[in-house]
Design an enzyme around this catalytic site. Structure first.
Site, short mmCIF file in Angstrom:
data_model
loop_
_atom_site.label_atom_id
_atom_site.label_comp_id
_atom_site.label_asym_id
_atom_site.label_seq_id
_atom_site.Cartn_x
_atom_site.Cartn_y
_atom_site.Cartn_z
N GLU A 142 0.82 -1.21 0.00
CA GLU A 142 0.00 0.00 0.00
C GLU A 142 0.85 1.26 0.00
OE1 GLU A 142 0.81 1.47 2.98
OE2 GLU A 142 1.70 -0.40 3.64
N GLU A 193 4.47 -0.27 1.42
CA GLU A 193 4.67 -0.58 0.00
C GLU A 193 4.72 -2.09 -0.27
OE1 GLU A 193 8.19 1.33 -1.46
OE2 GLU A 193 7.62 3.31 -0.73
#
Length: 363
Positions: free
Chosen positions: A187, A330
């Site tokens: 994310e 991430e």
């Protein structure tokens, strides 16, 4: 797709998630006991290999492709001053994920680590509060331009939540068709640890203080404001733990809903899911509440530095593989963990038994 059809699609997805194959795990444990090593000499790798056997239905599991799917979305709650960075960072980071560099596509940490371990990176705009230019490395599945401010109202409607979940499911399905056996939800979204903390507090019945950390590295005053914002959101009493989707809509983010869809689809297709950190953990809490069998498919990477992650892992019954003090997101931690899982499967699959190697077994 209307709300009824969205709900039906989600329920079909949930009902298709079956428990891990108990017979394959029993066979894998027996095989482990015969491999050319002292008992338990490979420690946690042995447990991982058995779990992978249950997922892939074989005592010689052979997972291959690794995919990290990075979902980007913005959060209306950043208007409350809960982050050290402005929301403009989200579209800038998405540009970094897809940028051309001398080393390949993407210059962010997740791109670099993924290239190093041979993982494929997918990037999805599910709710960035900006119009992003079209790019062949970017999938646009934007539900809306960021969520609403969860301090004062529900972040998403039920329909928006389902739309984001089903978009994640669709992208996971594409990654699987393209060869992924290990899927890593990732994310990017300024303000997302605020949403994740709110979800975690609600789902675990935990105090705000115990599950709310510094996120992007906020100072003491901002941390106190962040905790107050989350308390205000919870005190609206617009969702209850018995309605996990309601909690996600009320307190979550579009990228969190998208990651939930990735997890549900991966489990339905009997693929392993590697959890990165705290924000992913909040999606997993909702997912396991919706589909208890999902738990069989979850592998935590490391215990991240964000407050509350350990409580998530304890609730899910998961043991982290490392603790490197990571808190970037991430999907970076998940990508780092992938070689461990592939190695665990390889030892079970490819090591010789004592009999095969003509090595005297222990008495």
């Amino acid at each position: 797709m209307n709300l009824d059809r969205q709900n039906q699609a989600l329920q079909t997805l949930i009902s298709s998630i079956q428990p891990a194959d108990a017979a394959a795990m029993t066979s894998a444990r027996e095989r482990q006991s015969q491999l050319t090593k002292p008992a338990r000499a490979l420690g946690l790798l042995e447990d991982l290999s058995v779990r992978l056997a249950g997922i892939f239905g074989s005592d010689r599991p052979h997972p291959r492709g690794v995919a990290v799917i990075v979902a980007a979305g913005d959060h209306g709650v950043v208007a409350e001053g809960v982050s050290a960075y402005p929301p403009e960072v989200t579209p800038a980071m998405v540009a970094g994920f897809t940028a051309s560099t001398p080393y390949g596509t993407g210059g962010a940490a997740v791109n670099v680590i993924a290239r190093t371990v041979g993982a494929k990176v997918y990037v999805a705009d599910v709710g960035v509060n900006a119009e992003l230019p079209a790019h062949p490395a970017l999938e646009s599945v934007k539900v809306r331009m960021g969520t609403r401010n969860l301090r004062v109202e529900s972040a998403m409607t039920a329909e928006e939540t389902l739309q984001a979940i089903l978009a994640g499911s669709e992208m996971a399905g594409r990654a699987i068709v393209e060869g992924a056996d290990l899927l890593i939800p990732g994310e990017m979204g300024i303000g997302n640890t605020t949403a994740a903390s709110a979800i975690t507090a609600r789902m675990l019945g935990a105090s705000v203080e115990s599950v709310t950390g510094r996120g992007t590295g906020v100072d003491d005053a901002t941390l106190e404001r962040k905790r107050q914002v989350i308390s205000d959101a919870l005190n609206r009493d617009a969702s209850q733990v018995g309605d996990p989707l309601g909690v996600l809509a009320d307190l979550g983010g579009l990228e969190i809903a998208f990651m939930l869809g990735v997890m549900l689809r991966a489990a339905s297709e009997r693929r392993a899911i590697v959890l990165d950190g705290f924000v992913e953990g909040s999606a997993a809490l909702v997912g396991v509440a919706l589909a208890p069998n999902l738990q069989d498919y979850l592998f935590p990477a490391g215990e991240c530095a964000e407050t509350g992650h350990a409580a998530q892992l304890a609730h899910l019954g998961l043991t982290p593989l490392f603790n490197l003090g990571l808190r970037l997101g991430e999907g970076t931690g998940g990508v780092l963990a992938a070689p461990m899982l592939l190695s665990a499967a390889a030892t079970l699959r490819e090591m010789q038994t004592f009999a095969e190697a003509s090595v005297p077994d222990r008495e």
